[in-house]
Design an enzyme around this catalytic site. Structure first.
Site, PDB file in Angstrom:
ATOM      1  N   GLN A 198      -0.319   7.359   1.342  1.00 14.22           N
ATOM      2  CA  GLN A 198       0.898   6.977   2.052  1.00 14.22           C
ATOM      3  C   GLN A 198       1.654   8.237   2.468  1.00 14.22           C
ATOM      4  OE1 GLN A 198       4.569   5.579  -0.012  1.00 14.22           O
ATOM      5  NE2 GLN A 198       4.026   3.579   0.845  1.00 14.22           N
ATOM      6  N   TYR A 257      13.786   5.555   3.242  1.00 14.46           N
ATOM      7  CA  TYR A 257      13.357   6.902   3.614  1.00 14.46           C
ATOM      8  C   TYR A 257      13.504   7.089   5.122  1.00 14.46           C
ATOM      9  CZ  TYR A 257      11.909   6.908  -1.218  1.00 14.46           C
ATOM     10  OH  TYR A 257      11.926   6.822  -2.594  1.00 14.46           O
ATOM     11  N   CYS A 305       5.276   7.007  -6.964  1.00  9.04           N
ATOM     12  CA  CYS A 305       5.669   8.408  -7.139  1.00  9.04           C
ATOM     13  C   CYS A 305       5.548   8.814  -8.606  1.00  9.04           C
ATOM     14  CB  CYS A 305       7.102   8.617  -6.663  1.00  9.04           C
ATOM     15  SG  CYS A 305       7.303   8.484  -4.874  1.00  9.04           S
ATOM     16  N   ARG A 322       4.112   0.427   5.652  1.00  7.53           N
ATOM     17  CA  ARG A 322       4.971  -0.267   4.684  1.00  7.53           C
ATOM     18  C   ARG A 322       6.358  -0.409   5.286  1.00  7.53           C
ATOM     19  NH1 ARG A 322       5.490   0.564  -1.781  1.00  7.53           N
ATOM     20  NH2 ARG A 322       3.598  -0.698  -1.600  1.00  7.53           N
ATOM     21  N   SER A 380      -0.586  -0.022  -5.822  1.00  8.59           N
ATOM     22  CA  SER A 380       0.483   0.400  -4.931  1.00  8.59           C
ATOM     23  C   SER A 380       0.777   1.891  -5.094  1.00  8.59           C
ATOM     24  CB  SER A 380       1.746  -0.398  -5.256  1.00  8.59           C
ATOM     25  OG  SER A 380       2.690  -0.318  -4.223  1.00  8.59           O
TER      26      SER A 380
END
Length: 371
Positions: free
Chosen positions: A101, A183, A26, A231, A23
Site C-alpha cells: 500500500q 492521509y 503500520c 483504499r 490488511s
C-alpha cells in the site's frame, strides 16, 4: 462443506487462493524508511498463514510523507533493497500473494508512534513540517499544516510514480493506493480538509482530481497484468464531510481508469469522531460500492469470526474480507477458519503435522501430518 470464503478469485493475471486479505498494518519499526528484521518476522508469519493476499503496511513515497520517523518508505535505493529482502523471504517460505500500500500522510505526518502517545514531533526533535491541500488542522490542538503549491503537488504525484516503479521491480503482485484514514489523498477528497480555490479544490470533480491523477499515473507504469486497487474512507463520519455518495462517484471514476478493487474503510480525517462500532459496521459501505459499480470490493472492520466472514462473501456484500487486529491476535486465523468451515487451506510442509484432519485431506497429506 462448500465455503465461499475459501474460493479462489482472480485479479487480472493474479489468482488468490481464497478471499482472505491480511490488511496493511503500520508497524512503526523501520529505520530511515527501510524494512528491518521486525518486518521479516511480521510479514513472514503471514506469508505462511494461509491468507490469499498479504498487504504490506502503509508505505510512504517521500520522507515527509511518513506518519512517524519509523514508518516504512519506498523512496530510496536503500528502501528498495530492504523491502526486496523481505519479499524474497516471504516468497521463499510462503504461498500468499504479496501486495503493498503506497501513501503520503500529509497533515498527519511528523508524530510519535501510538505507544508514545502520537504526540507531534517538533523539528528540534527530528520532526518536519506537515503539508496538506490547505492550511487546515485536523482538530483542536493538532498541528497546522502548510498548504501545498502546484509544483509540490506535481512532485508528489511523481513520487507516487517512482515508488510504483520500485514496487514493480521488487516484484509485488498487487498495489493499493491509500486514499483513506485522513492521509493526504483523503485530505484532497474531503471538503473538511480541502479549501483550495484552484483546480484541485471546490467542487467534487476538482477535489477528486489529484487522487485520480495519482492513480492514473501509477496505473500507467504499473505492469498491465498486475492489479491496482484503492483504499477509501466511505464517510468522514462528520457533518459536511466526505460521504457515501461521494465515494460512489469516486469509485466510478476509478473504475474508468482501470481500478481493480476498492478496499472500503471509513473515518480518520478529523478528531473526536463518535462512531458506533460493531462487528462488520463498515460492511454496508463495501456492499454499496460493489452493487453500484460492479467493482471487486474488500470489506474491513471488526471482522473476527469465520462464519461472519463467510456470510459476507456468500451474501454478496463483498468479494474479500481484510483482517488487521484479528490477524495480529491470531496469525493462524485462516487455518482455524478453514477447519471451522470444512475448507482446505495452505500449510507449509513443516507444519502439516498440526493440521486437523478434514474430509478432503488425501491419504498422503494425512500421513505427512502424522509424521
Amino acid at each position: 462443506m462448500f465455503s465461499h470464503l475459501f474460493q479462489p478469485i482472480r485479479l487480472r493475471q493474479i489468482v488468490l487462493d481464497n478471499r482472505i486479505m491480511v490488511s496493511p498494518m503500520c508497524q512503526y519499526s523501520a529505520v530511515d524508511g527501510c524494512a528491518t528484521d521486525w518486518h521479516l518476522m511480521h510479514l513472514g508469519q503471514f506469508a505462511v498463514s494461509g491468507a490469499g493476499l498479504l498487504m504490506v503496511e502503509m508505505t510512504d513515497v517521500e520522507p515527509r510523507g511518513r506518519i512517524t520517523p519509523y514508518c516504512l518508505g519506498l523512496y530510496s535505493d536503500e528502501n528498495e533493497r530492504a523491502l526486496q529482502r523481505v519479499v524474497d523471504f516471504c516468497r521463499h517460505h510462503g504461498r500468499a500473494r504479496i501486495g503493498i500500500q503506497l501513501a503520503h500522510a500529509g497533515r498527519k505526518a511528523s508524530t510519535l508512534p501510538p505507544w508514545e502517545g502520537r504526540r507531534r514531533l517538533m523539528p528540534e526533535e527530528g520532526g518536519w513540517e506537515p503539508v496538506a491541500p490547505s492550511a487546515v488542522a485536523s482538530g483542536e490542538g493538532a498541528p497546522m499544516p502548510r498548504a501545498l503549491g502546484l509544483e509540490e503537488i506535481e512532485a508528489i504525484r511523481e513520487a507516487f510514480v517512482a515508488a510504483t516503479q520500485r514496487a514493480a521491480r521488487i516484484g509485488f503482485d498487487a498495489l493499493e493506493l491509500h486514499c483513506a484514514h485522513g492521509y493526504l489523498l483523503h485530505q484532497f477528497l474531503s471538503p473538511l480538509s480541502n479549501r483550495r480555490t484552484d483546480r484541485y479544490g471546490g467542487t467534487l470533480e476538482n477535489r477528486m482530481r489529484f487522487p485520480l491523477e495519482v492513480f492514473a499515473a501509477m496505473r500507467a507504469v504499473w505492469p498491465e497484468d498486475r492489479p491496482l486497487g484503492v483504499r477509501v474512507s466511505a464517510t468522514d463520519w462528520a457533518e459536511g464531510g466526505w460521504d457515501l455518495p461521494d465515494t460512489l462517484e469516486f469509485a466510478h471514476a476509478l473504475k474508468a481508469l482501470g481500478c481493480d478493487w476498492i478496499d472500503v474503510s471509513s473515518g480518520g480525517l478529523v478528531k473526536n469522531q463518535h462512531i458506533k462500532t460493531y462487528p462488520g459496521y463498515q460492511v454496508p459501505f463495501a456492499e454499496a460500492v460493489r452493487h453500484a459499480t460492479g467493482l471487486i470490493t474488500v470489506a474491513i472492520g471488526m471482522i473476527t469470526e469465520p462464519r461472519h466472514a463467510e456470510a459476507i462473501i456468500a451474501q454478496g456484500q463483498a468479494d474479500l474480507v481484510a483482517l488487521a487486529r484479528g490477524m495480529l491476535y491470531d496469525p493462524r486465523w485462516a487455518w482455524h477458519a478453514a477447519a471451522e468451515l470444512g475448507a482446505s487451506v495452505y500449510y507449509p510442509n513443516q507444519y502439516l503435522r498440526c493440521r486437523p484432519w478434514v474430509r478432503n485431506d488425501t491419504f498422503a497429506e494425512r500421513e505427512a501430518a502424522r509424521g
